[in-house]
Write an enzyme that holds these catalytic residues in place. Structure first.
Site, PDB file in Angstrom:
ATOM      1  N   TRP A   1       0.829  -1.209   0.000  1.00 57.59           N
ATOM      2  CA  TRP A   1       0.000   0.000   0.000  1.00 57.59           C
ATOM      3  C   TRP A   1       0.866   1.263   0.000  1.00 57.59           C
ATOM      4  O   TRP A   1       0.581   2.228  -0.699  1.00 57.59           O
ATOM      5  CB  TRP A   1      -0.855  -0.030   1.269  1.00 57.59           C
ATOM      6  CG  TRP A   1      -2.095   0.775   1.257  1.00 57.59           C
ATOM      7  CD1 TRP A   1      -2.214   2.112   0.986  1.00 57.59           C
ATOM      8  CD2 TRP A   1      -3.415   0.319   1.567  1.00 57.59           C
ATOM      9  NE1 TRP A   1      -3.505   2.509   1.115  1.00 57.59           N
ATOM     10  CE2 TRP A   1      -4.265   1.419   1.471  1.00 57.59           C
ATOM     11  CE3 TRP A   1      -3.928  -0.911   1.939  1.00 57.59           C
ATOM     12  CZ2 TRP A   1      -5.625   1.338   1.722  1.00 57.59           C
ATOM     13  CZ3 TRP A   1      -5.293  -0.992   2.182  1.00 57.59           C
ATOM     14  CH2 TRP A   1      -6.130   0.111   2.072  1.00 57.59           C
ATOM     15  N   ILE A   2       1.938   1.242   0.806  1.00 58.83           N
ATOM     16  CA  ILE A   2       2.744   2.445   1.016  1.00 58.83           C
ATOM     17  C   ILE A   2       3.494   2.866  -0.253  1.00 58.83           C
ATOM     18  O   ILE A   2       3.975   3.992  -0.351  1.00 58.83           O
ATOM     19  CB  ILE A   2       3.719   2.235   2.220  1.00 58.83           C
ATOM     20  CG1 ILE A   2       4.165   3.550   2.849  1.00 58.83           C
ATOM     21  CG2 ILE A   2       4.916   1.398   1.836  1.00 58.83           C
ATOM     22  CD1 ILE A   2       3.095   4.262   3.617  1.00 58.83           C
TER      23      ILE A   2
ATOM     24  N   HIS B   1       2.206   3.629  -2.861  1.00 60.20           N
ATOM     25  CA  HIS B   1       1.413   4.709  -3.466  1.00 60.20           C
ATOM     26  C   HIS B   1       1.753   5.987  -2.707  1.00 60.20           C
ATOM     27  O   HIS B   1       1.217   6.240  -1.628  1.00 60.20           O
ATOM     28  CB  HIS B   1      -0.076   4.358  -3.418  1.00 60.20           C
ATOM     29  CG  HIS B   1      -0.369   3.103  -4.180  1.00 60.20           C
ATOM     30  ND1 HIS B   1      -0.766   3.130  -5.495  1.00 60.20           N
ATOM     31  CD2 HIS B   1      -0.238   1.799  -3.849  1.00 60.20           C
ATOM     32  CE1 HIS B   1      -0.896   1.889  -5.929  1.00 60.20           C
ATOM     33  NE2 HIS B   1      -0.575   1.061  -4.944  1.00 60.20           N
ATOM     34  N   ARG B   2       2.688   6.748  -3.290  1.00 58.32           N
ATOM     35  CA  ARG B   2       3.341   7.840  -2.551  1.00 58.32           C
ATOM     36  C   ARG B   2       2.518   9.105  -2.446  1.00 58.32           C
ATOM     37  O   ARG B   2       2.859  10.015  -1.731  1.00 58.32           O
ATOM     38  CB  ARG B   2       4.678   8.164  -3.221  1.00 58.32           C
ATOM     39  CG  ARG B   2       5.654   7.032  -3.176  1.00 58.32           C
ATOM     40  CD  ARG B   2       6.675   7.142  -4.271  1.00 58.32           C
ATOM     41  NE  ARG B   2       6.074   6.899  -5.589  1.00 58.32           N
ATOM     42  CZ  ARG B   2       6.705   7.031  -6.742  1.00 58.32           C
ATOM     43  NH1 ARG B   2       7.940   7.438  -6.758  1.00 58.32           N
ATOM     44  NH2 ARG B   2       6.083   6.766  -7.884  1.00 58.32           N
TER      45      ARG B   2
ATOM     46  N   ARG C   1       7.301   1.521  18.232  1.00 58.22           N
ATOM     47  CA  ARG C   1       8.337   1.969  19.167  1.00 58.22           C
ATOM     48  C   ARG C   1       7.668   2.526  20.418  1.00 58.22           C
ATOM     49  O   ARG C   1       8.200   2.474  21.508  1.00 58.22           O
ATOM     50  CB  ARG C   1       9.178   3.087  18.529  1.00 58.22           C
ATOM     51  CG  ARG C   1       9.893   2.653  17.283  1.00 58.22           C
ATOM     52  CD  ARG C   1      10.654   3.814  16.698  1.00 58.22           C
ATOM     53  NE  ARG C   1      11.785   4.176  17.549  1.00 58.22           N
ATOM     54  CZ  ARG C   1      12.434   5.337  17.446  1.00 58.22           C
ATOM     55  NH1 ARG C   1      12.085   6.233  16.553  1.00 58.22           N
ATOM     56  NH2 ARG C   1      13.434   5.575  18.231  1.00 58.22           N
TER      57      ARG C   1
ATOM     58  N   ASP D   1      -6.323  12.206  -2.319  1.00 60.07           N
ATOM     59  CA  ASP D   1      -7.323  12.891  -3.153  1.00 60.07           C
ATOM     60  C   ASP D   1      -7.908  11.891  -4.151  1.00 60.07           C
ATOM     61  O   ASP D   1      -7.363  10.799  -4.353  1.00 60.07           O
ATOM     62  CB  ASP D   1      -6.727  14.129  -3.827  1.00 60.07           C
ATOM     63  CG  ASP D   1      -5.636  13.795  -4.813  1.00 60.07           C
ATOM     64  OD1 ASP D   1      -5.927  13.070  -5.775  1.00 60.07           O
ATOM     65  OD2 ASP D   1      -4.488  14.246  -4.615  1.00 60.07           O
TER      66      ASP D   1
ATOM     67  N   ARG E   1      -4.900  -1.674  -7.794  1.00 54.89           N
ATOM     68  CA  ARG E   1      -5.096  -2.671  -6.741  1.00 54.89           C
ATOM     69  C   ARG E   1      -6.408  -3.434  -6.834  1.00 54.89           C
ATOM     70  O   ARG E   1      -6.650  -4.341  -6.028  1.00 54.89           O
ATOM     71  CB  ARG E   1      -4.952  -2.007  -5.363  1.00 54.89           C
ATOM     72  CG  ARG E   1      -3.590  -1.370  -5.139  1.00 54.89           C
ATOM     73  CD  ARG E   1      -2.446  -2.359  -5.274  1.00 54.89           C
ATOM     74  NE  ARG E   1      -1.149  -1.716  -5.077  1.00 54.89           N
ATOM     75  CZ  ARG E   1       0.012  -2.373  -5.063  1.00 54.89           C
ATOM     76  NH1 ARG E   1       0.041  -3.676  -5.251  1.00 54.89           N
ATOM     77  NH2 ARG E   1       1.149  -1.720  -4.894  1.00 54.89           N
TER      78      ARG E   1
END
Ligand SMILES: Cc1cc2nc3c(=O)[nH]c(=O)nc-3n(C[C@H](O)[C@H](O)[C@H](O)COP(=O)(O)OP(=O)(O)OC[C@H]3O[C@@H](n4cnc5c(N)ncnc54)[C@H](O)[C@@H]3O)c2cc1C
Length: 275
Positions: A90-91, A93-94, A104, A189, A200
């Site tokens: 998923w990530i 898609h910048r 953490r 957007d 996807r």
């Protein structure tokens, strides 16, 4: 110009839509709707909203002609819970803004993905990046699920044990597998949401991320029903043809042989859904 409200979206705000065994998608907020796309597109002409039919025609015209910037005026914020291996895809898609839970800072919950029986499959013979469509035996499905569960339990036992020894959370977490669920806020957007969905929802995308894409599609269209209809028509269920394929198409229309052979012909036939 006014603040845009989509009545169908208002009804589902904050509602969790289940995905996979423990994940969900929740629409937190939205900015703009079909009306905003039209307002933005017409600003260059100084003209406001017209009839529903004309607005619908304009939205279709914009999408058909790659006039994409008015679609960037609509923004969605989603709260999503998904396994880490889905988040990794998923990530990529910048063009979205993301805020993810911190392993953490927080102690991770013991929530890990186990595929449903029907989704357990062998490696595909003809697609190096996919699974076979052949059904597996109930025995194998059971074995795979048990093996995954055992590994996950052991990984979580190690994690808890490290935490108990006061090892830093940022170190203890590295025992945890990719099936662990993570959560993030994802703001995107509409233009880029369409891009995400095209990639996807495609059968080549991994089944798990496709399940999320399907829910995003159904939730997203509550905000912009007309734009989504146009997307389905002009983008999602459309395809592109190469130069050679265009020649083949012309040949076929003229009643001649397509003129493509081997793999290129197979790909062409697949696009036309002729098999
Ligand atoms: C079925 C499938 C299999 C895949 N397999 C792999 C794989 O094996 N390995 C792998 O690494 N990836 C893989 N990917 C990821 C793929 O290569 C893309 O990274 C991912 O789909 C995001 O697409 P995007 O770059 O168009 O999206 P976005 O990042 O949302 O970009 C959208 C558009 O904006 C442009 N853009 C974004 N950021 C910038 C920038 N900083 N500067 C200039 N232009 C920018 C992009 O060029 C693109 O046109 C796969 C994707 C799919 C759908």
């Amino acid at each position: 110009m006014s603040h845009c409200i989509s009545p169908e979206a208002e009804k589902i705000l904050d509602k969790k839509f289940k995905v996979l065994d423990k994940g969900f998608i929740r629409l937190v907020d939205y900015l703009g709707n079909d009306e905003r796309i039209v307002q933005a597109a017409r600003v260059s002409y100084g003209k406001g909203t017209k009839t529903y039919r004309e607005d619908k025609g304009l939205i279709n015209y914009l999408l058909r002609n790659d006039h994409t910037s008015p679609f960037e005026q609509v923004v969605y914020t989603f709260h999503i819970k998904m396994p880490i291996f889905v988040a990794r895809q998923w990530i990529r898609h910048r063009t979205a803004r993301v805020n993810e839970i911190s392993g953490r800072y927080s102690v991770m919950s013991e929530e890990l993905y186990i595929p449903a029986r029907r989704h357990i499959a062998l490696q595909s013979d003809n697609n190096k990046q996919g699974r076979s469509t052949e059904k597996t035996s109930a025995k194998l499905q059971k074995e795979v699920r048990e093996l995954l569960e055992k590994g996950q339990k052991e990984a979580f036992r190690q994690y808890t044990s490290l935490l108990k020894s006061n090892i830093a959370r940022e170190l203890a977490r590295i025992t945890l597998p990719l099936s662990l669920y993570t959560e993030w806020y994802w703001q995107i957007d509409l233009h880029n949401l369409f891009r995400f969905l095209k990639l996807r929802l495609d059968p080549h995308a991994q089944l798990e991320i496709r399940e999320y894409a399907a829910v995003l599609h159904s939730v997203g269209q509550k905000v912009c029903p007309v734009a989504f209809e146009a997307f389905d028509e002009h983008v999602l269920h459309s395809t592109t043809f190469s130069k050679s394929e265009m020649i083949a198409l012309r040949n076929m229309i003229d009643g001649k042989e397509a003129g493509l052979e081997g793999k290129p012909y197979e790909r062409f036939v697949k696009k036309l859904n002729l098999e």
